[in-house]
Design a protein around this motif. Sequence first.
Motif, short mmCIF file in Angstrom:
data_model
loop_
_atom_site.label_atom_id
_atom_site.label_comp_id
_atom_site.label_asym_id
_atom_site.label_seq_id
_atom_site.Cartn_x
_atom_site.Cartn_y
_atom_site.Cartn_z
N ALA A 151 -5.27 3.23 -7.89
CA ALA A 151 -4.98 2.22 -8.92
C ALA A 151 -5.84 0.97 -8.73
O ALA A 151 -6.00 0.18 -9.66
CB ALA A 151 -3.50 1.86 -8.89
N GLY A 152 -6.39 0.78 -7.51
CA GLY A 152 -7.31 -0.34 -7.33
C GLY A 152 -7.00 -1.30 -6.20
O GLY A 152 -7.55 -2.39 -6.14
N ILE A 153 -6.10 -0.91 -5.28
CA ILE A 153 -5.83 -1.79 -4.14
C ILE A 153 -6.34 -1.11 -2.87
O ILE A 153 -6.05 0.07 -2.64
CB ILE A 153 -4.32 -2.09 -3.99
N ALA A 154 -7.11 -1.84 -2.08
CA ALA A 154 -7.61 -1.29 -0.81
C ALA A 154 -7.06 -2.13 0.33
O ALA A 154 -6.85 -3.33 0.18
CB ALA A 154 -9.13 -1.31 -0.79
N TYR A 155 -6.85 -1.49 1.46
CA TYR A 155 -6.33 -2.18 2.64
C TYR A 155 -7.28 -1.97 3.80
O TYR A 155 -7.68 -0.84 4.10
CB TYR A 155 -4.94 -1.60 2.98
N VAL A 156 -7.67 -3.05 4.44
CA VAL A 156 -8.48 -2.98 5.65
C VAL A 156 -7.56 -3.37 6.80
O VAL A 156 -7.24 -4.54 6.98
CB VAL A 156 -9.68 -3.96 5.59
N MET A 181 0.81 -1.23 0.00
CA MET A 181 0.00 0.00 0.00
C MET A 181 0.84 1.28 0.00
O MET A 181 0.28 2.37 -0.02
CB MET A 181 -0.90 0.05 1.24
N GLY A 182 2.15 1.17 0.11
CA GLY A 182 2.99 2.37 0.17
C GLY A 182 3.00 3.02 1.55
O GLY A 182 3.41 4.16 1.70
#
Length: 236
Positions: free
Chosen positions: A78-83, A50-51
Amino acid sequence: MTLLSVEGLHAHYGKSHVLRGVSFDLAPAEMIALLGRNGSGRSTTMKAIMGMVPVTGGSIRLLDANLAGQPPHRINRAGIAYVPEERLPFDLLTVEENLIAGLSAARTGQLAWTIEEMYDYFPRLCERRSTKAGSLSGGEQQMLTLCRSLLGQPRVILIDEPTEGLAPQIVEHMVDVICDINRRGVAVVLVEQKMTIAKRICARSLVMGHGAIAFDGPTEALVDDASIRRQWLEVA
Ligand SMILES: Nc1ncnc2c1ncn2[C@@H]1O[C@H](COP(=O)(O)OP(=O)(O)O)[C@@H](O)[C@H]1O
Ligand SMILES: [Mg+2]
């Protein structure tokens, strides 16, 4: 076809070299588990993708874009999600305001998730739509964080220990929702400590050890391999 490709990923916290060449691929709409003991580097891997943690080597590709070194909002767009494990709704916003804050337009060629669908998944959030997020229970905050991430219309969702500390019925419901999200085409990386849930819902599992992927294969093979489990996993 590969959606997400992580190759030779390295990350440090100060002098401590936590990720030492993490590599794995994820196909579109695949769901995999990322298993490992506490402190094995699973969350750091998610945060590096996720940077949120600086990457000191390796590459992260989503389709054709190289994302290593990009800031979190770009990676998210860009299309990546983090929970994350730490539940992070905006405390002073209501449930509904949090959901609205998470909402993005649909990606081309993809159906968009709506706030109404989030309320269908978790009627409890609908009942509490006007409540400030800061006064929700831990389980409700976990639901809200998942929904808010999903409303960003991700191609891949990285879910970090979503069932940690939740009551058994809530765990079951959370697992059902995660399976449904995946059935509807979102690729999922499910971070867990034990194999219990992975065994039921993930055909493929990765296991982290010594800062890299120590096992990558069918979850069934892991169930059958007592020596890998003993070396790298909590006793389930
Ligand atoms: N912010 C941080 N600063 C320094 N060390 C950290 C930080 N976060 C995690 N670590 C260390 O990095 C290692 C991997 O942690 P983490 O990725 O959180 O593991 P996991 O999610 O598998 O439990 C552990 O040794 C942990 O103590
Ligand atoms: Mg963790």
